[in-house]
Write a protein that holds these residues in place. Structure first.
Motif, mmCIF file in Angstrom:
data_model
loop_
_atom_site.group_PDB
_atom_site.id
_atom_site.type_symbol
_atom_site.label_atom_id
_atom_site.label_comp_id
_atom_site.label_asym_id
_atom_site.label_seq_id
_atom_site.Cartn_x
_atom_site.Cartn_y
_atom_site.Cartn_z
ATOM 1 N N UNK A 38 -110.902 -33.840 -69.014
ATOM 2 C CA UNK A 38 -110.271 -35.126 -69.211
ATOM 3 C C UNK A 38 -110.830 -35.742 -70.498
ATOM 4 N N UNK A 39 -109.974 -36.321 -71.301
ATOM 5 C CA UNK A 39 -110.400 -36.868 -72.588
ATOM 6 C C UNK A 39 -111.142 -38.190 -72.397
ATOM 7 N N UNK A 40 -111.901 -38.539 -73.429
ATOM 8 C CA UNK A 40 -112.646 -39.795 -73.404
ATOM 9 C C UNK A 40 -111.695 -40.980 -73.228
ATOM 10 N N UNK A 41 -110.552 -40.941 -73.888
ATOM 11 C CA UNK A 41 -109.587 -42.029 -73.793
ATOM 12 C C UNK A 41 -109.041 -42.158 -72.370
ATOM 13 N N UNK A 42 -108.751 -41.043 -71.730
ATOM 14 C CA UNK A 42 -108.295 -41.074 -70.331
ATOM 15 C C UNK A 42 -109.368 -41.639 -69.413
ATOM 16 N N UNK A 43 -110.613 -41.229 -69.637
ATOM 17 C CA UNK A 43 -111.717 -41.759 -68.835
ATOM 18 C C UNK A 43 -111.871 -43.258 -69.044
ATOM 19 N N UNK A 44 -111.752 -43.687 -70.299
ATOM 20 C CA UNK A 44 -111.882 -45.111 -70.602
ATOM 21 C C UNK A 44 -110.777 -45.919 -69.930
ATOM 22 N N UNK A 45 -109.575 -45.397 -69.940
ATOM 23 C CA UNK A 45 -108.456 -46.086 -69.273
ATOM 24 C C UNK A 45 -108.676 -46.132 -67.766
ATOM 25 N N UNK A 46 -109.109 -45.028 -67.167
ATOM 26 C CA UNK A 46 -109.388 -44.993 -65.739
ATOM 27 C C UNK A 46 -110.498 -45.989 -65.400
ATOM 28 N N UNK A 47 -111.494 -46.055 -66.267
ATOM 29 C CA UNK A 47 -112.600 -46.992 -66.079
ATOM 30 C C UNK A 47 -112.082 -48.436 -66.072
ATOM 31 N N UNK A 48 -111.246 -48.779 -67.023
ATOM 32 C CA UNK A 48 -110.701 -50.137 -67.087
ATOM 33 C C UNK A 48 -109.822 -50.461 -65.880
ATOM 34 N N UNK A 49 -109.001 -49.498 -65.472
ATOM 35 C CA UNK A 49 -108.100 -49.722 -64.339
ATOM 36 C C UNK A 49 -108.884 -49.982 -63.057
ATOM 37 N N UNK A 50 -110.059 -49.406 -62.931
ATOM 38 C CA UNK A 50 -110.857 -49.606 -61.719
ATOM 39 C C UNK A 50 -111.799 -50.798 -61.823
ATOM 40 N N UNK A 51 -112.299 -51.094 -63.002
ATOM 41 C CA UNK A 51 -113.306 -52.155 -63.106
ATOM 42 C C UNK A 51 -112.704 -53.550 -63.262
ATOM 43 N N UNK A 52 -111.563 -53.682 -63.895
ATOM 44 C CA UNK A 52 -110.969 -55.011 -64.076
ATOM 45 C C UNK A 52 -110.678 -55.685 -62.730
ATOM 46 N N UNK A 53 -110.077 -54.984 -61.760
ATOM 47 C CA UNK A 53 -109.894 -55.637 -60.463
ATOM 48 C C UNK A 53 -111.227 -56.004 -59.800
ATOM 49 N N UNK A 54 -112.269 -55.228 -60.073
ATOM 50 C CA UNK A 54 -113.582 -55.526 -59.491
ATOM 51 C C UNK A 54 -114.116 -56.867 -59.966
ATOM 52 N N UNK A 55 -113.827 -57.209 -61.203
ATOM 53 C CA UNK A 55 -114.278 -58.503 -61.724
ATOM 54 C C UNK A 55 -113.687 -59.632 -60.880
ATOM 55 N N UNK A 56 -112.381 -59.582 -60.642
ATOM 56 C CA UNK A 56 -111.718 -60.644 -59.888
ATOM 57 C C UNK A 56 -112.047 -60.583 -58.392
ATOM 58 N N UNK A 57 -111.974 -59.403 -57.812
ATOM 59 C CA UNK A 57 -112.240 -59.267 -56.373
ATOM 60 C C UNK A 57 -113.684 -59.651 -56.067
ATOM 61 N N UNK A 58 -114.613 -59.167 -56.882
ATOM 62 C CA UNK A 58 -116.022 -59.485 -56.659
ATOM 63 C C UNK A 58 -116.306 -60.970 -56.750
ATOM 64 N N UNK A 59 -115.717 -61.648 -57.732
ATOM 65 C CA UNK A 59 -115.904 -63.093 -57.860
ATOM 66 C C UNK A 59 -115.349 -63.808 -56.628
ATOM 67 N N UNK A 60 -114.171 -63.383 -56.178
ATOM 68 C CA UNK A 60 -113.564 -63.991 -54.998
ATOM 69 C C UNK A 60 -114.456 -63.778 -53.770
ATOM 70 N N UNK A 61 -114.948 -62.548 -53.599
ATOM 71 C CA UNK A 61 -115.790 -62.243 -52.443
ATOM 72 C C UNK A 61 -117.083 -63.048 -52.454
ATOM 73 N N UNK A 62 -117.655 -63.221 -53.627
ATOM 74 C CA UNK A 62 -118.895 -63.995 -53.720
ATOM 75 C C UNK A 62 -118.666 -65.477 -53.435
ATOM 76 N N UNK A 63 -117.497 -65.975 -53.791
ATOM 77 C CA UNK A 63 -117.226 -67.409 -53.665
ATOM 78 C C UNK A 63 -116.726 -67.819 -52.274
#
Length: 128
Positions: A1-26
């Motif tokens: 898998x290319x670095x660009x594909x990994x980076x996109x997969x990383x963003x697709x999984x981590x961006x929702x974590x920012x919002x979900x995690x903030x909601x869960x903490x609050x």
């Protein structure tokens, strides 16, 4: 898998974590929605950490021409998520809480801040 594909997969999984995690903490803990979103968050952030292990460090010193300081956050997440799950299953709310806060602060907020530094792919995508 290319670095660009990994980076996109990383963003697709981590961006929702920012919002979900903030909601869960609050919000109130122990509710059905907390438990369900908690599982979604745990799976997403764990997948994020696995993906980052395969992404070579682009900035700073590297070990084995691959791993950099940023990979310490991957180790944090890969360690703390199982510990948080074990903690809540054993009724140790403090262990669960501390591990999940550590994952959010370290694995999402701090690592995310480093990802925005000049020389990093995300910085280039966002700021040209």
């Amino acid at each position: 898998m290319s670095y660009l594909n990994l980076a996109c997969m990383h963003l697709v999984t981590v961006v929702p974590c920012f919002a979900i995690g903030a909601w869960l903490l609050a919000r109130r803990k122990g509710t059905t929605i907390h438990k369900r979103l908690g599982w979604v968050y745990a799976v997403l952030i764990f997948v994020t950490a696995v993906v980052t292990v395969f992404m070579p460090a682009e900035v700073g010193p590297r070990i084995l021409d691959h791993f950099g300081f940023i990979h310490l956050f991957s180790v944090l997440v890969l360690t703390c998520i199982p510990l948080a799950i074990r903690g809540i299953r054993r009724g140790d709310i403090a262990a669960h809480r501390n591990n999940m806060i550590g994952v959010y602060v370290g694995g999402v907020l701090i690592a995310g801040s480093f990802a925005l530094m000049p020389g990093r792919l995300l910085h280039g995508w966002l700021f040209g």
